[in-house]
Design an enzyme around this catalytic site. Structure first.
Site, mmCIF file in Angstrom:
data_model
loop_
_atom_site.group_PDB
_atom_site.id
_atom_site.type_symbol
_atom_site.label_atom_id
_atom_site.label_comp_id
_atom_site.label_asym_id
_atom_site.label_seq_id
_atom_site.Cartn_x
_atom_site.Cartn_y
_atom_site.Cartn_z
ATOM 1 N N ASP D 404 0.810 -1.223 0.000
ATOM 2 C CA ASP D 404 0.000 0.000 0.000
ATOM 3 C C ASP D 404 0.842 1.271 0.000
ATOM 4 O O ASP D 404 0.470 2.269 -0.632
ATOM 5 C CB ASP D 404 -0.907 0.034 1.237
ATOM 6 C CG ASP D 404 -1.936 -1.076 1.195
ATOM 7 O OD1 ASP D 404 -2.156 -1.628 0.099
ATOM 8 O OD2 ASP D 404 -2.509 -1.377 2.251
HETATM 9 N N1 LIG Z 1 2.002 1.425 10.504
HETATM 10 C C1 LIG Z 1 0.840 1.665 11.081
HETATM 11 O O1 LIG Z 1 0.782 2.367 12.090
HETATM 12 C C2 LIG Z 1 -0.420 1.095 10.530
HETATM 13 C C3 LIG Z 1 -1.494 0.906 11.388
HETATM 14 C C4 LIG Z 1 -2.676 0.375 10.846
HETATM 15 C C5 LIG Z 1 -2.762 0.077 9.489
HETATM 16 N N2 LIG Z 1 -1.697 0.260 8.688
HETATM 17 C C6 LIG Z 1 -1.816 -0.026 7.251
HETATM 18 O O2 LIG Z 1 -0.920 -1.034 6.911
HETATM 19 C C7 LIG Z 1 -0.487 -0.830 5.579
HETATM 20 C C8 LIG Z 1 1.008 -0.836 5.573
HETATM 21 O O3 LIG Z 1 1.505 -0.854 4.257
HETATM 22 P P1 LIG Z 1 2.653 -1.826 3.852
HETATM 23 O O4 LIG Z 1 2.994 -1.464 2.457
HETATM 24 O O5 LIG Z 1 3.715 -1.805 4.862
HETATM 25 O O6 LIG Z 1 2.023 -3.255 3.966
HETATM 26 P P2 LIG Z 1 0.788 -3.844 3.148
HETATM 27 O O7 LIG Z 1 0.198 -2.874 2.232
HETATM 28 O O8 LIG Z 1 -0.088 -4.463 4.192
HETATM 29 O O9 LIG Z 1 1.445 -4.942 2.268
HETATM 30 C C9 LIG Z 1 2.260 -5.931 2.829
HETATM 31 C C10 LIG Z 1 2.659 -6.860 1.738
HETATM 32 O O10 LIG Z 1 3.663 -7.685 2.252
HETATM 33 C C11 LIG Z 1 3.563 -8.935 1.586
HETATM 34 N N3 LIG Z 1 4.045 -9.966 2.490
HETATM 35 C C12 LIG Z 1 3.425 -10.552 3.525
HETATM 36 N N4 LIG Z 1 4.196 -11.471 4.088
HETATM 37 C C13 LIG Z 1 5.340 -11.501 3.380
HETATM 38 C C14 LIG Z 1 6.533 -12.250 3.471
HETATM 39 N N5 LIG Z 1 6.700 -13.193 4.426
HETATM 40 N N6 LIG Z 1 7.513 -12.026 2.571
HETATM 41 C C15 LIG Z 1 7.354 -11.086 1.616
HETATM 42 N N7 LIG Z 1 6.253 -10.362 1.475
HETATM 43 C C16 LIG Z 1 5.248 -10.549 2.367
HETATM 44 C C17 LIG Z 1 2.130 -9.129 1.238
HETATM 45 O O11 LIG Z 1 2.034 -9.613 -0.097
HETATM 46 P P3 LIG Z 1 2.108 -11.167 -0.402
HETATM 47 O O12 LIG Z 1 1.029 -11.818 0.427
HETATM 48 O O13 LIG Z 1 1.925 -11.255 -1.853
HETATM 49 O O14 LIG Z 1 3.491 -11.611 0.026
HETATM 50 C C18 LIG Z 1 1.528 -7.735 1.289
HETATM 51 O O15 LIG Z 1 1.062 -7.277 0.042
HETATM 52 C C19 LIG Z 1 -1.048 0.489 5.093
HETATM 53 O O16 LIG Z 1 -2.199 0.290 4.309
HETATM 54 C C20 LIG Z 1 -1.432 1.146 6.404
HETATM 55 O O17 LIG Z 1 -2.503 2.036 6.241
HETATM 56 C C21 LIG Z 1 -0.505 0.759 9.192
#
Ligand SMILES: NC(=O)c1ccc[n+]([C@@H]2O[C@H](COP(=O)([O-])OP(=O)(O)OC[C@H]3O[C@@H](n4cnc5c(N)ncnc54)[C@H](OP(=O)(O)O)[C@@H]3O)[C@@H](O)[C@H]2O)c1
Ligand SMILES: NC(=O)c1ccc[n+]([C@@H]2O[C@H](COP(=O)([O-])OP(=O)(O)OC[C@H]3O[C@@H](n4cnc5c(N)ncnc54)[C@H](OP(=O)(O)O)[C@@H]3O)[C@@H](O)[C@H]2O)c1
Lengths: 93, 478, 93, 478
Positions: D404
């Site tokens: 994301d």
């Molecule tokens: N940081 C905060 O405070 C917080 C709090 C609440 C919500 N969020 C939300 O969390 C999201 C964070 O974004 P992000 O880009 O860090 O994460 P993300 O959008 O959740 O994407 C994580 C990606 O990691 C991949 N993944 C999972 N396990 C894996 C592994 N073992 N090896 C390699 N890839 C793996 C997944 O794809 P695959 O399954 O294809 O591997 C997934 O698409 C945002 O949408 C944010 O709004 C963040």
């Protein structure tokens, strides 16, 4: 216990003051100085009580003088500060 | 203890005081940005209004006429002073107001003691200790501020009393004041009945502290008065807080402490920007005399003078101009003329900015306040860090009424009193025009090698007259 | 009056908290969360008094459970926070 | 009321509490910089120690063994959990701890009521009102946090109860809890004698609030748990402050309020960085299903795959590389492999930086904590605003486990759930390598057009395994 409670108020206010004042930019320090000055006239409260309800003539006279002084401080300080700030905010946009 | 709304529970009064405290804090928070600062001042004054109004309505006012008269007199004098003051006189006015605040604290503590003694209620240690503190700080603040304001206004001379005699007086009066305070605190426990006879000890304290206040400030150089006033402002805040301890009053403690913090922080900031310690400001004084002989050496044969016409020609071909104002602009009230010049230059497509040194003038933010008065847009005023890197791309720098803040010796001479103070490196510009009345030094009393630099020309004259002349010449030549 | 005084403490602490927390940079937010969490275990004080001096068995038992829970919160929170921060400060110079 | 040092005046206890409060505040102030943060944590824990020690010594402890046992058990469990936890499990651990804090508040308020009732001292309104609030907030926090921690740990499923039934249960339990609290407050005034019989109303409140806590959190998506935990953290702080009102305890009020502010601010920051409202997080849920059909369209025929060898060749000729980690790096625990790769690249003179998105991962600062654990220097981690302008001068971007936070749809598609969220514009770099296990979406459940871009190659696989492979290939080729 009242002394400690007052002390607690003092400490908390000092923290609040420190955190806020250090955030005020240099160019507002002159109006800040006169504004803070006006706030320090809050001793007016004490003066009002003493001047209005002093039981002896001496206390009333002292209270009167104190009210006059504190009011000068308050009214003058806020007005000076206001005039200065007005010029800032007209231009500050 | 029962005024108009005094029948309600005490919590109502306390709650109103809490609201007032919140308004003070919010008012200060709004002061962190020029856009909201006016509102903040309003909120803060609303807090004061709430606190005073509730107090008046709450407590039984035996003599409402006396009170009303006092409020009217004080308000009238305050408003009158605020309206008729010039921007240059601001520092001394703030000092004067400040003194009144401190004086009020000392008087209130005294009146409270007199009252308690008269009603035979006894004087608890808490009351006497804090009354002594309020009396000491309040009296020092009152007289110290009056002297400071007098100096800034030119009413009190700069010439100090003999230093040793001065120190002697300070020590004696301080001891006397402490003795008065000590008697006040200790006596009620030792002597059973005669409470009345110990009150005078408070007035001994007040008188001694008053003399102390005068002698503390008299020897300090006139130009250091802003630091003194900020410090005394802090004291008067602390005096208010202490009075809050005496009267057990929340809003006095909160508001007083806020002011105490504000004054202290401003003091520290001013000292730091001058690269001097507070002790040095209060007890040191600058060694201004010894240096005067160097001047001839530095300036001899290296000063080139210029005229409005020549400056106009430089401006005609300039792409970028920086104006550096200083204390002299405030003294001469030249800000309107300067602003007019800037407007003309801008109309002709020249890029003009102000380089504002944090301690230019005599108060923090002094130049900003003056230029804002002359309607100079806020974003034209650049701070030291912003403007310093741009001087090498600047065609003309006009220094008007500034001296120390453009003195390169701060960087080169470690023994100079301004050593280490960050300065505006105007010398890096193509041409530097320095407008002041003579070669005499500024606040720190040291010569300025900038004036002797090759690319510097002196444009002698009063800042207002010179800038006005420049404006006229510039207009004619268009 | 005690209620208002407590309210005053609350308001001042809220200002202090707001001013300080908004200054903490994002990269320290995770340790902040567990550190703040540990601070919230300050209810331990209440638990200690109740557990140690409860006059009925029920109160003592409730107090015991409360002390255990609050202590987990305090000790665990500070330790977790410490481990995380240690890694930051080693590298943060 | 007289323990070991209990003979001293009450002011001593209060003063010790004030000291503890100051230590908490100073501890938080030190958290504003990584350099001082460890010290800050220590200062804060010292404050806690002072507060607890003074309390233990002050009050008469009827059953010191019970107390000591409880402290040892709690301390042991807490330390054990803290030591054996993995960095990825941090969020759920914080959640768990948080729940315990809330639970303790609810139990203490209950115990205090039981105690007061047993001693026949009567229940003043102040006590019952605040006990009701502490019970409500504490119970909701306890159960809500347990569910949140369970979800993050994969113990509690994401699948919500039917939404309508869920809302029904929430409303009913809330009303029940309020009724319980109301009875508790009103009863003492109405019924004179039978104080004992009204205590159960407190337990009605606790049970109802517990059910409420469970049903409030169960329907919220697993990935929103960090927001929930921060909010519940704020609640548990407020519960502590409320308990402070019940027990008239300064340090509980001060510390509780600080935590309340901290939790609330973190909640708001998280919501803002996700560009969603708190209401949306708590009651909305993301429309993750409807979008899945779009994916085929976007990805169809546009996905190019790559291998460790190919990536190695790109890195060989790169001058500047930016690494963008995301939640997947945390899941895979790939931070050490990533750090090793960075070290190798730096040895070969490549300029490497990390681009850290504020909400990458599942907690604020999650990536920073992980990378710090792997000894990545602090100044290599660049924030969004710093790194975004540099992508156009970057040769290779390696996105590992992020989705994301690098989704360009945030800028282009106004209807997307992440619309308006600032993202890392990695697409501007020359080549983008995306390392994840599949094309499946991230937290927000939407497809990512970045994967289909011409300059993007997918490097499929678990983050740890892939990065380790890359390290090995890179080492061999040297
Ligand atoms: N940081 C905060 O405070 C917080 C709090 C609440 C919500 N969020 C939300 O969390 C999201 C964070 O974004 P992000 O880009 O860090 O994460 P993300 O959008 O959740 O994407 C994580 C990606 O990691 C991949 N993944 C999972 N396990 C894996 C592994 N073992 N090896 C390699 N890839 C793996 C997944 O794809 P695959 O399954 O294809 O591997 C997934 O698409 C945002 O949408 C944010 O709004 C963040
Ligand atoms: N801002 C603060 O908060 C603050 C507080 C305390 C001390 N200070 C000190 O004040 C100094 C401020 O530096 P500065 O450069 O602004 O001032 P400065 O160094 O005091 O120099 C002011 C110059 O203005 C000239 N001047 C006076 N009246 C004039 C008039 N009517 N027209 C034209 N020129 C006139 C004087 O020279 P002529 O007599 O030759 O005209 C003098 O050299 C620093 O040393 C600072 O440390 C500042």
């Amino acid at each position: 216990m009242t002394l400690v409670q007052n002390l607690t108020l003092f400490v908390l206010s000092a923290f609040v003051g420190y955190e806020i004042i250090t955030k005020i930019p240099t160019n507002l320090h002159t109006p800040l100085m006169s504004g803070a000055n006006a706030i320090s006239g809050v001793t007016l409260l004490g003066s009002v009580v003493v001047a209005g309800s002093g039981s002896t003539l001496l206390a009333t006279a002292l209270g009167f003088a104190a009210v006059v002084m504190a009011t000068i401080n308050v009214v003058g300080g806020y007005l000076v500060s206001h005039f200065m700030l007005d010029q800032f905010s007209q231009r500050g946009k | 203890m029962a005024g108009v709304i005094g029948g309600l529970p005490d919590a109502v009064l306390q709650f109103a005081y809490l609201i007032a405290g919140i308004l003070f804090i919010q008012g200060l928070r709004d002061m962190t940005h020029p856009r909201t600062a006016t509102r903040g001042n309003g909120i803060s004054s609303l807090g004061m209004f709430v606190a005073v109004a509730v107090t008046v309505l709450w407590f039984e006012i035996l003599s409402p006429l006396v009170l009303a008269a006092a409020l009217l007199v004080g308000g009238g004098i305050g408003a009158w002073l605020a309206v008729r003051v010039e921007t240059t006189e601001m520092p001394q006015l703030v000092g004067l107001f400040n003194g009144f605040g401190g004086g009020a604290s000392a008087l209130v503590a005294g009146a409270e003691l007199v009252d308690l003694t008269a009603s035979g209620g006894g004087l608890p240690v808490g009351v006497t200790v804090t009354a002594a503190i309020a009396g000491l700080i309040g009296s020092v603040t009152f007289w110290g501020s009056l002297v400071a304001a007098g100096k800034l206004h030119g009413l009190v001379g700069d010439s100090p009393v003999s230093t040793n005699a001065g120190h002697g007086i300070k020590v004696v009066t301080l001891l006397l004041a402490l003795a008065g305070g000590g008697t006040l605190v200790v006596q009620p426990g030792l002597v059973g009945g005669g409470l009345a006879e110990i009150v005078p000890s408070y007035w001994v304290l007040v008188v001694a502290a008053s003399v102390l206040g005068v002698f503390l400030v008299v020897p300090i150089g006139g130009a250091d008065m802003p630091v003194v006033i900020a410090l005394l402002n802090s004291y008067s805040g602390l005096a208010a807080a202490t009075t809050g301890f005496v009267l057990d009053n929340t809003v006095l403690i909160v508001a007083g402490t806020l002011v105490g913090a504000s004054g202290l922080i401003l003091t520290v900031i001013m000292c730091e920007s001058m690269n001097r310690s507070l002790v040095n400001v209060l007890f040191g004084g600058l060694g201004s005399d010894e240096e005067s002989e160097d001047m001839a050496d530095i300036y001899e044969g290296n000063i080139s003078e210029t005229s409005a016409e020549e400056v106009e020609m430089l401006l005609d071909v300039a792409d970028r101009v920086v104006i550096v104002p200083g204390y002299g602009m405030a003294v001469a009230q030249a800000q309107h003329a300067v602003a007019e010049l800037v407007e003309l230059l801008e109309e002709d497509g020249v890029d003009v900015e102000f380089g504002i040194h944090p301690v230019a003038g005599r108060m923090p933010g002094h130049m900003n306040a003056l230029l804002a008065e002359a309607d100079v847009p806020y974003d034209k005023m650049r701070e030291l860090e912003e403007v310093n890197p741009t001087f090498s791309q600047t065609d003309v720098v006009i220094v008007t009424g500034a001296n120390d803040v453009v003195n390169p010796m701060a960087n080169t001479d470690d023994s100079s009193p301004i050593a280490g103070m960050p300065v505006l490196n105007v010398g890096e510009a193509r041409s530097v025009i320095v407008n002041k009345r003579s070669l005499s030094p500024g606040f720190s009393g040291i010569p300025n090698p900038l004036f002797a630099q090759d690319n510097t020309s002196m444009f002698f004259g009063d800042a207002k007259a010179s800038m006005q002349e420049l404006v006229n010449v510039y207009k004619e030549s268009r």
